[in-house]
Write a protein that holds these residues in place. Structure first.
Motif, PDB file in Angstrom:
ATOM      1  N   TYR A  41       0.861  -1.175   0.000  1.00  0.00           N
ATOM      2  CA  TYR A  41       0.000   0.000   0.000  1.00  0.00           C
ATOM      3  C   TYR A  41       0.891   1.217   0.000  1.00  0.00           C
ATOM      4  CZ  TYR A  41      -3.908  -3.033   1.158  1.00  0.00           C
ATOM      5  OH  TYR A  41      -4.856  -4.014   1.120  1.00  0.00           O
ATOM      6  N   LEU A  42       0.645   2.104  -0.917  1.00  0.00           N
ATOM      7  CA  LEU A  42       1.360   3.374  -0.850  1.00  0.00           C
ATOM      8  C   LEU A  42       0.469   4.300  -0.051  1.00  0.00           C
ATOM      9  CD1 LEU A  42       2.855   3.868  -4.421  1.00  0.00           C
ATOM     10  CD2 LEU A  42       3.871   2.867  -2.372  1.00  0.00           C
ATOM     11  N   VAL A  43       0.980   4.740   1.096  1.00  0.00           N
ATOM     12  CA  VAL A  43       0.173   5.571   1.989  1.00  0.00           C
ATOM     13  C   VAL A  43       0.787   6.953   2.035  1.00  0.00           C
ATOM     14  CG1 VAL A  43      -0.761   5.784   4.307  1.00  0.00           C
ATOM     15  CG2 VAL A  43      -0.243   3.523   3.377  1.00  0.00           C
ATOM     16  N   ARG A  44      -0.061   7.945   1.822  1.00  0.00           N
ATOM     17  CA  ARG A  44       0.455   9.309   1.902  1.00  0.00           C
ATOM     18  C   ARG A  44       0.309   9.792   3.330  1.00  0.00           C
ATOM     19  NH1 ARG A  44       2.551  12.661  -1.101  1.00  0.00           N
ATOM     20  NH2 ARG A  44       2.387  11.120  -2.762  1.00  0.00           N
ATOM     21  N   VAL A  45       1.430  10.176   3.929  1.00  0.00           N
ATOM     22  CA  VAL A  45       1.419  10.701   5.295  1.00  0.00           C
ATOM     23  C   VAL A  45       2.070  12.068   5.233  1.00  0.00           C
ATOM     24  CG1 VAL A  45       2.146  10.312   7.667  1.00  0.00           C
ATOM     25  CG2 VAL A  45       1.782   8.372   6.146  1.00  0.00           C
ATOM     26  N   ALA A  46       1.330  13.070   5.654  1.00  0.00           N
ATOM     27  CA  ALA A  46       1.763  14.454   5.446  1.00  0.00           C
ATOM     28  C   ALA A  46       2.076  14.556   3.949  1.00  0.00           C
ATOM     29  CB  ALA A  46       2.961  14.804   6.327  1.00  0.00           C
ATOM     30  N   ASP A  47       3.292  14.949   3.556  1.00  0.00           N
ATOM     31  CA  ASP A  47       3.530  14.974   2.107  1.00  0.00           C
ATOM     32  C   ASP A  47       4.532  13.895   1.699  1.00  0.00           C
ATOM     33  OD1 ASP A  47       5.497  16.115   3.492  1.00  0.00           O
ATOM     34  OD2 ASP A  47       5.739  17.882   2.216  1.00  0.00           O
ATOM     35  N   ARG A  48       4.669  12.899   2.530  1.00  0.00           N
ATOM     36  CA  ARG A  48       5.568  11.822   2.145  1.00  0.00           C
ATOM     37  C   ARG A  48       4.778  10.566   1.865  1.00  0.00           C
ATOM     38  NH1 ARG A  48       9.705  11.022   6.579  1.00  0.00           N
ATOM     39  NH2 ARG A  48       7.991  11.701   7.922  1.00  0.00           N
ATOM     40  N   GLN A  49       5.438   9.637   1.200  1.00  0.00           N
ATOM     41  CA  GLN A  49       4.744   8.406   0.888  1.00  0.00           C
ATOM     42  C   GLN A  49       5.405   7.264   1.642  1.00  0.00           C
ATOM     43  OE1 GLN A  49       4.569   7.279  -3.245  1.00  0.00           O
ATOM     44  NE2 GLN A  49       2.346   7.538  -3.262  1.00  0.00           N
ATOM     45  N   LEU A  50       4.612   6.410   2.182  1.00  0.00           N
ATOM     46  CA  LEU A  50       5.122   5.266   2.923  1.00  0.00           C
ATOM     47  C   LEU A  50       4.586   4.030   2.216  1.00  0.00           C
ATOM     48  CD1 LEU A  50       6.225   3.838   5.509  1.00  0.00           C
ATOM     49  CD2 LEU A  50       4.066   4.413   6.604  1.00  0.00           C
ATOM     50  N   ARG A  51       5.457   3.090   2.039  1.00  0.00           N
ATOM     51  CA  ARG A  51       5.049   1.869   1.362  1.00  0.00           C
ATOM     52  C   ARG A  51       4.895   0.802   2.429  1.00  0.00           C
ATOM     53  NH1 ARG A  51       6.894  -1.171  -3.888  1.00  0.00           N
ATOM     54  NH2 ARG A  51       7.218   0.855  -4.805  1.00  0.00           N
ATOM     55  N   VAL A  52       3.707   0.349   2.633  1.00  0.00           N
ATOM     56  CA  VAL A  52       3.452  -0.620   3.693  1.00  0.00           C
ATOM     57  C   VAL A  52       3.128  -1.971   3.085  1.00  0.00           C
ATOM     58  CG1 VAL A  52       1.999  -1.202   5.668  1.00  0.00           C
ATOM     59  CG2 VAL A  52       2.568   1.179   5.190  1.00  0.00           C
ATOM     60  N   LYS A  53       3.787  -2.984   3.577  1.00  0.00           N
ATOM     61  CA  LYS A  53       3.506  -4.340   3.112  1.00  0.00           C
ATOM     62  C   LYS A  53       2.412  -4.900   4.005  1.00  0.00           C
ATOM     63  CE  LYS A  53       7.674  -5.979   0.976  1.00  0.00           C
ATOM     64  NZ  LYS A  53       7.189  -5.233  -0.200  1.00  0.00           N
ATOM     65  N   ARG A  54       1.490  -5.565   3.418  1.00  0.00           N
ATOM     66  CA  ARG A  54       0.369  -6.024   4.194  1.00  0.00           C
ATOM     67  C   ARG A  54      -0.143  -7.307   3.587  1.00  0.00           C
ATOM     68  NH1 ARG A  54      -5.116  -4.249   4.535  1.00  0.00           N
ATOM     69  NH2 ARG A  54      -5.783  -4.080   6.705  1.00  0.00           N
ATOM     70  N   ARG A  55      -0.331  -8.271   4.424  1.00  0.00           N
ATOM     71  CA  ARG A  55      -0.904  -9.500   3.883  1.00  0.00           C
ATOM     72  C   ARG A  55      -2.355  -9.250   3.583  1.00  0.00           C
ATOM     73  NH1 ARG A  55       1.826 -14.444   7.023  1.00  0.00           N
ATOM     74  NH2 ARG A  55      -0.003 -15.498   6.213  1.00  0.00           N
ATOM     75  N   PRO A  56      -2.811  -9.838   2.532  1.00  0.00           N
ATOM     76  CA  PRO A  56      -4.124  -9.409   2.023  1.00  0.00           C
ATOM     77  C   PRO A  56      -5.286  -9.910   2.860  1.00  0.00           C
ATOM     78  CG  PRO A  56      -3.073 -11.021   0.558  1.00  0.00           C
ATOM     79  CD  PRO A  56      -2.231 -10.929   1.772  1.00  0.00           C
ATOM     80  N   ASP A  57      -5.026 -10.345   4.084  1.00  0.00           N
ATOM     81  CA  ASP A  57      -6.159 -10.904   4.834  1.00  0.00           C
ATOM     82  C   ASP A  57      -6.760  -9.953   5.863  1.00  0.00           C
ATOM     83  OD1 ASP A  57      -3.825 -11.027   6.220  1.00  0.00           O
ATOM     84  OD2 ASP A  57      -3.814 -13.209   6.487  1.00  0.00           O
ATOM     85  N   GLY A  58      -6.190  -8.755   6.037  1.00  0.00           N
ATOM     86  CA  GLY A  58      -6.770  -7.793   6.988  1.00  0.00           C
ATOM     87  C   GLY A  58      -8.028  -7.163   6.417  1.00  0.00           C
ATOM     88  N   PRO A  59      -8.543  -6.134   7.093  1.00  0.00           N
ATOM     89  CA  PRO A  59      -9.730  -5.453   6.570  1.00  0.00           C
ATOM     90  C   PRO A  59      -9.407  -4.776   5.229  1.00  0.00           C
ATOM     91  CG  PRO A  59      -8.855  -4.348   8.543  1.00  0.00           C
ATOM     92  CD  PRO A  59      -8.070  -5.598   8.367  1.00  0.00           C
TER      93      PRO A  59
END
Ligand SMILES: Nc1ncnc2c1ncn2[C@@H]1O[C@H](COP(=O)(O)OP(=O)(O)OP(=O)(O)O)[C@@H](O)[C@H]1O
Ligand SMILES: Nc1ncnc2c1ncn2[C@@H]1O[C@H](COP(=O)(O)OP(=O)(O)OP(=O)(O)O)[C@@H](O)[C@H]1O
Ligand SMILES: [Mg+2]
Ligand SMILES: [Mg+2]
Lengths: 310, 265, 287, 355, 355
Positions: D313-331
């Motif tokens: 998931y590319l998540v925008r936090v403030a003006d930066r981007q964070l790439r979070v790995k996530r197993r596809p079984d969460g919400p």
């Protein structure tokens, strides 16, 4: 203006005949261009009608004549013909402009007594330290001379080859360039050689002390001929040019600049150290080239096999 | 890479020996050119007089000019054709490959004088003598094996993908040739240019039959001259040529470069 | 990619066709014709010229065999010396390289006759080389270095080396140094690395160099005349003199044709031998 | 037999410092990886150790001996070149056998060992091909086989697996590691594959523009990077800069935007500025909920990237981007969704010291 | 403008079939990746599309036109060569500008576009260097810049990022993807990095020894591989072969050793033989417990490999090894421990059909 193309031997020779050409050009309203060519290329250029006047030696003169490359000289234009020594009247198709003398050059410190005969080249005392050139005109003369001395002639050359083969055995190096022979003398590798008078004078100027002997059999003649090329537009001018070469001034230049004996009789050559005169020209050894030319191919092969090869 | 002292010394000695072998005659010539008296080594004095005499020989200057022009034309045409042929041979895969290669090499192995004579006779029969172009063509013919062979040799190790890369950015084969292949073949093309130039510049056997009166070349003049004279003038002239060639080669180097790019490592 | 290839070959093949093949055909015809005493070509078919050459041991041994023998020996040494020279240049630092190339090409600018005369000074009895040999005590009196086959070979090497250097330089220059380095990482000394990597990869250069050197040497003219002291007979000299002294054009043509055929045959043999000897062969054909 | 000491090595190309005072010890039998961005000097360092490049200054010792002036072939090292440097005129077999031939081994022995090496890189059937007839990956494996067949004391590998697919790469990793361990080869391994470096190595070197950023065991490099640079370069790191607050059991880092993240780390001092980082896998994303997530950093899903084992998931936090790995079984989370970042950050040790 | 049709392409080298009857359609503006083991023919296919290699048989259509006989330079394609093929005699700038020069663009325009491309690959400062003065990764980026600066209709990339470190690689991926999307470039991308292929591509091609194994969207390739081969090649797969039992709501696969794994999949038929696979991340490892894990496959931890984001456990199951990714926060497991494999396997569609 018109242009006259003259094939000459090049180098100092061309420089000499060029010396007074300005007056000739002015008088005749023509520019004369000299190209260095002689022998095969000279005749080729003549056959191709690329030149108006060519220089040659006996062999090429005969070949050119035989192949019909030359125009007959017109005595009405080439008026100077009448002033020449008879030996200079090569044929209707050409004329000798000058002679040279081949004799024996030697190192006076090493060779004594001084050589007096061509046969001195054969002297076993100097074996390995004598030289002559390759199969050139002068050596052909020498070959014929040896044949004649041993009972042969142009038509029976075997005795000549037998004698020359003996000489060949005593020769370490056959020279091919004048500077080369100069160095051979300078280094002491050679003490005696068949050479040209003019070159010996030149060698002395280069600081090599040499003696020059005219053998008792006679000096071998060097012959330069000149011819007017057939079927060129300025035939008359070409004849005039030949006449110019035979003029008094030009003829003197052969002597003064090249050390050659002029073909014209009756010149005043005081101050010029060149042998000159009826007797000089008369005693020159000049064989019958009409007979030699057809045999040259065969002789050349024999020369290589019998004289050069060890 | 590290070099050992012994290795380096041997290396320099080798280089020295190589050049001494190659250049000794030239050194003699240069030394002799200052000799006031004669073509003798070692020289017995010092003079620049012989250099002056060069100017007194308009025939030689004229011949040098003719030879230069002829040499340049020959070099350009011959190297041009030769390089194209070498590249063509590499690409060409037909049945004529062998024969064409042999043909391009053949002029090396037959005495040029015979070819020149034969050519002379043919041209004579066709009535097209006296033509600078026939002279150039004859020079090209006898020198063409050099560029062909040199360039072919370098091409054998040539990285084909470099040319492909050019095609892939839209270069036509001709453009790829001009912009990639030729510059990379510089290490054989430039020497070929120089070699063909000097071969033509020094050619005697072809010119003697095919040079017309307006194109009397230096070797013809020089050979005629050598029949009669042999003075330090010849050495002086040779020295001048050496100097001129150095200047020329430096110019070439500055403009197109003689040296080569080295791969890393 | 066939079409562009033919276009590339066209100019050289055309010019060679007109100015080489045509004369060559004429030479071939000439070689089957006779010659008149004054040098005109006689228009009737004869095998006489070939018979004259091929049945005479003077022509076969003294001329043809000597020419080939000396040319081959000189070529061998030219390639050796030239290879070393090219290697020295390629391995010098880039700034020095251009000067070294320039120096290699210098001799080419000087007229061959003049250059050979100068070489004769070097080799002469009182020349620098002899002085050196005597001075160093290697020889106790000046040696006769000139006017023999050795002198001719030395002269031919002198002439051919610059050409060989140029032919090999281009090839050596395009062999990445890294390939030799790779060999060193598996334990090859510089010599072994050279022998196993650079040398085989430079075979095309060696071939080119030897072809050119052989061509130059076999056609040697000035060198055998001057350095051979008139005794070392050579094919091209014979051809030249047969044409210009003896004025027997058909026979000169015959000599030329024989030289061409023999040389090309030898060359084919040589190339075949090198290619099949060197493991290089398949590499050079691939890709 | 094979420890390497790199002492104050500097390499300058013209005006460019490719290596700046590098000091490094590779222990005997150690598997050391070098990680670093493109152009940081990895290959240069390897080539200097191998002796292919002369350092501008400094020394190299191998097995206790100063080899700085020693030529390549005396160093008994094996090297895989980044661009392979295969000999184009030799077959695959001969490329590999050359080193053995030079050691004058017996024909049989050579044959056996070459085929063994080729088997290892799965190229046995191609032994008679020329390099030009191989694919990129095949060429690379020949280069590898050429180096390992010699079983040298020191093995220098410059990205030896970069042209291989994942499966083959794993096979090769296992083979390499096994070889290295059974023979006790000192191995220096340049790679740009961090997982490879972290999983294979005894220690990892992280380089930064010609200098060494950190040398440590993989776990330390990953979890306790010495600098922001290392944290960012190895794995992915999202950095927070803030003031340490709420010390003791639950230290927090207060960020400029008012939110706070829980942090951990040594010697945390309340009120001091600090830099903390999180790894994507330390982060849980939860659909943002004003009540439960007050104070927690908040972001917006920018993009979802499918990666196979996990989704990114590319998540925008403030003006930066964070790439979070996530197993596809969460919400389920889709682009545009507001999310809370649930994580514990780690304060950079170096940063604390510096403060 | 840029759709590519590959029609029955075959390429034979001597006796070796490098490509066997390849059929493939690349849609206009599509980003298509090719995955496949080393030597399977990826580069060859790309080179045939580019026109650098003539196919033994078959046709290539670009934008609807048969270009099989067209020369390279007329195809308006951009190509990144696997071995870069930079021109050694030209600077970085000139390497990149060549294509534009050939199009006779204005000097300014060329300069602008070249610098833009160099900026994209982060090489602007090195514009005046020669290729020989660059590191491997830098060279690769020049090759990339050279291809993209032309903005060709079709972009063919042969492992264009293989020499780059992870961060740079991600940057380049983003740049490439952005470029491709904004310009609508049809892109064929050869890579051996599966994550890259799966995350960037619209569709992925998996090749197998000169043939196509599967062409589909990334998610399908990963979750619904068409064959055992694809399942194994993309990601990691652990395969079970057994008999379907317990149908209906909880289908199971009974393995030869008597244990069973729950499976899912379409058209499962009790009693039929089937092949099922699990991905490592689908597997949970639990310390083996005879009571709760009866019937579940059982394994022994062989080795623990540290990987950064996750740890890899090599688990020996029967005589095979399974590599399981596991976040380090579960119960501690060490080599030697017995573990139970808790997972749901997926039956291979193809295998079911075939049965
Ligand atoms: N000239 C050739 N002669 C014989 N086989 C060749 C030749 N060129 C390539 N091959 C073979 O063709 C196959 C396909 O090569 P290709 O370069 O397309 O592979 P690839 O899929 O790109 O592999 P990699 O991922 O290693 O680059 C390889 O097995 C290679 O060995
Ligand atoms: N001959 C040279 N002249 C100038 N700079 C050079 C030269 N050779 C290399 N460099 C520079 O030195 C630096 C280090 O190069 P090196 O090859 O060691 O990098 P690397 O870490 O291996 O990179 P990569 O991962 O891209 O291969 C690079 O920035 C490169 O540009
Ligand atoms: Mg590198
Ligand atoms: Mg490939």
């Amino acid at each position: 203006t018109k242009e006259l193309v003259v094939a000459a031997f090049g180098g100092a020779y061309t420089d000499a005949i060029k010396k007074n050409v300005a007056t000739f050009e002015k008088e005749n309203g023509v520019t004369v261009t000299f190209v260095p060519a002689s022998g095969a290329d000279g005749l080729a250029k003549a056959m191709a009608r690329e030149v108006d006047v060519i220089h040659a030696d006996m062999a090429w003169a005969y070949r050119g004549e035989a192949q019909g490359a030359f125009e007959k000289l017109d005595p009405a234009i080439v008026t100077n013909l009448s002033t020449l020594y008879p030996k200079a009247r090569f044929s209707d198709y050409g004329v000798v402009t000058n002679f040279g003398q081949y004799g024996i050059a030697y190192n006076p410190k090493e060779v004594s007594p001084a050589p007096t005969s061509w046969l001195d080249l054969w002297d076993p005392q100097y074996a390995g330290a004598v030289t002559t050139a390759g199969f050139d005109a002068a050596n052909i003369e020498l070959l014929v001379l040896m044949a004649k001395l041993n009972g042969g002639s142009e038509d029976n050359i075997d005795p000549g080859f037998a004698k020359m083969a003996e000489l060949g055995k005593q020769i370490t190096v056959f020279y091919s360039q004048h500077p080369q022979l100069l160095d051979l003398f300078r280094n002491g590798e050679v003490v005696m050689a068949r050479w040209l008078r003019g070159r010996v004078d030149w060698a002395r100027k280069q600081g090599v002390e040499l003696g020059f002997a005219v053998p008792k059999e006679g000096a071998i003649g060097l012959v330069s001929t000149v011819h007017v090329v057939k079927d060129r537009p300025n035939k008359e001018l070409a004849m005039k040019f030949v006449n110019y070469l035979l003029s008094e001034t030009s003829q003197k230049t052969y002597a003064s600049d090249l050390g050659y004996t002029p073909a014209r009789a009756g010149l005043d050559l005081t101050g010029i150290d060149v042998p000159y005169g009826e007797d000089v020209v008369g005693s020159l050894l000049i064989a019958d080239w009409k007979k030699i030319v057809p045999q040259m191919d065969a002789w050349k092969e024999r020369w290589e096999k019998e004289v050069v090869a060890r | 890479m590290h070099k050992t002292i012994l290795g380096t010394t041997l290396w320099y000695l080798g280089t020295l020996a190589f050049y001494v072998f190659l250049l000794a005659p030239l050194a003699i010539l240069v030394a002799v050119s200052f000799n006031p008296v004669a073509m003798v080594f070692p020289p017995q004095g010092f003079t620049l007089a012989w250099y002056g005499t060069i100017l007194e020989k308009p025939d030689f200057l004229h011949a040098a000019f003719a030879s230069t022009l002829l040499g340049v034309m020959t070099a350009v045409i011959c190297t041009g054709f030769g390089v194209l042929a070498a590249i063509g041979l590499r690409r060409y895969d037909g049945p004529l490959k062998g024969p064409i290669t042999s043909l391009l090499m053949a002029p090396l192995f037959i005495p040029a004088v015979i070819v020149a004579l034969a050519l002379f006779q043919i041209l004579f029969m066709m009535g097209i003598l006296n033509n600078i172009w026939t002279l150039v063509a004859a020079h090209v013919v006898v020198t063409i094996p050099y560029p062909v062979r040199n360039v072919m040799a370098q091409l054998e190790g040539f990285e084909g993908s470099l040319e492909e890369a050019a095609l892939s950015v839209g270069a036509t084969p001709r453009q790829a040739l001009l912009r990639v292949t030729l510059p990379l073949l510089k290490a054989s093309i430039i020497p070929s240019l120089i070699i063909t130039f000097v071969l033509s510049w020094n050619n005697y056997t072809v010119s003697v039959f095919l040079a017309s009166k307006d194109w009397v070349t230096l070797p013809l003049q020089l050979r005629a001259y050598l029949q009669y004279e042999y003075q330090p003038f010849v050495a002086a002239m040779s020295t001048m040529l050496i100097i001129a060639s150095v200047v020329l080669l430096v110019l070439v180097d500055r403009t197109v470069g003689l040296g080569a790019m080295r791969k890393r490592g | 990619m066939k079409r562009p290839a033919t276009i590339l070959l066209l100019p050289s093949v055309t010019i060679l066709g007109a100015f080489f093949v045509l004369p060559l055909i004429w030479i071939l015809i000439l070689s089957f014709l006779g010659s008149s005493p004054t040098g005109e070509v006689v228009g009737e078919f004869t095998l006489g010229n070939y018979a004259r050459f091929l049945t005479d041991s003077y022509y076969l041994t003294d001329l043809l065999w000597r020419t080939i023998r000396l040319a081959a020996v000189a070529t061998l040494f030219s390639v050796l010396v030239g290879y070393v020279g090219a290697l020295l240049i390629v391995r010098a630092d880039p700034a020095a390289q251009r000067w070294m190339i320039l120096l290699v090409m210098l001799p080419l600018w000087v007229n061959l006759v003049v250059r050979t005369l100068a070489l004769m000074v070097v080799l002469g009895r009182t020349g620098p080389l002899n002085q050196l040999l005597v001075g160093l005590g290697i020889a106790d009196r000046p040696l006769q270095l000139l006017y023999n086959e050795t002198a001719v070979v030395i002269g031919m090497i002198q002439v051919a080396v610059p050409f060989v250097v140029m032919a090999i330089y281009g090839v050596l220059q395009s062999i990445p140094r890294q390939l030799e380095h790779a060999a060193m990482t598996v334990g090859a000394t510089p010599l072994a690395a050279f022998r196993r990597v650079t040398l085989p990869l430079s075979v095309p250069g060696i071939l080119a160099g030897s072809v050119l050197a052989f061509g130059i040497n076999i056609e040697s003219f000035v060198v055998p005349i001057l350095l051979g002291g008139g005794r070392v007979r050579f094919m091209s000299v014979a051809a030249y003199e047969t044409a210009t002294v003896s004025n027997n054009l058909p026979f000169a043509a015959t000599i030329g044709i024989i030289l061409l055929v023999v040389a090309m045959a030898l060359l084919g043999l040589y190339q075949w031998a090198v290619r099949s000897a060197g493991r290089a062969a398949p590499a050079l054909q691939a890709g | 037999m094979g420890q390497i000491s790199v002492r104050d090595i500097t390499k300058v190309w013209g005006a460019f410092d490719a290596l700046k005072h590098i000091d490094l010890d590779v222990r005997e039998g150690e598997f050391l990886s070098i990680l670093g961005p493109s152009g940081c000097g990895k290959s240069t360092l390897l080539r200097i150790i191998a002796g292919l490049e002369a350092p501008t200054s400094g020394q190299i010792h191998i097995a206790g001996r100063d080899v700085t002036r020693d030529p390549v072939w005396k160093r008994r090292i094996g090297l895989v070149f980044q661009n392979f440097a295969l000999w184009p005129h030799l077959t695959v077999f001969r490329n590999v056998s050359m080193g053995l031939e030079l050691r004058r081994l017996k024909k049989d022995e050579i044959r056996r060992r070459v085929l063994e090496a080729l088997r290892m890189v799965q190229l046995e059937p191609l032994a008679e091909r020329l390099p030009s007839q191989l694919s990129g990956g095949q060429q690379q494996r020949v280069a590898l086989a050429r180096a390992i067949v010699l079983k040298p004391d020191v093995l220098l590998l410059d990205e030896p697996l970069s042209a291989l697919d994942k499966n083959l790469r794993q096979d090769m990793q296992v083979e390499l590691k096994t070889l290295q361990q059974t023979l006790g080869l000192t191995t220096v391994f340049v790679t740009h594959d961090q997982e490879e470096a972290l999983s294979l190595s005894d220690r990892v070197v992280v380089m930064d523009r010609g200098a060494i950023g950190q040398v440590d065991v993989p776990e330390a490099i990953y979890n306790r990077p010495a600098s922001e640079y290392v944290a960012r370069f190895v794995g992915e790191a999202f950095l927070f800069r803030g003031i340490v607050s709420g010390s003791g059991a639950r230290p927090m880092l207060r960020l400029p935007d008012g939110t706070s993240v829980p942090v951990e780390g040594e010697r945390l001092q309340t009120g001091r500025e600090a830099v903390a980082f999180v790894r994507p896998e330390w982060v849980e994303l939860e659909p943002y909920d004003v009540h439960s997530h007050t104070g927690a950093p908040r972001g917006v899903i920018d993009r979802l990237m499918f990666f196979g084992q996990t989704s990114d998931y590319l998540v925008r936090v403030a003006d930066r981007q964070l790439r979070v790995k996530r197993r596809p079984d969460g919400p389920a989370l889709s682009p545009g969704n507001d999310v809370a970042l649930i994580c514990k950050a780690r304060v950079l040790a170096a940063q604390v010291d510096a403060a």
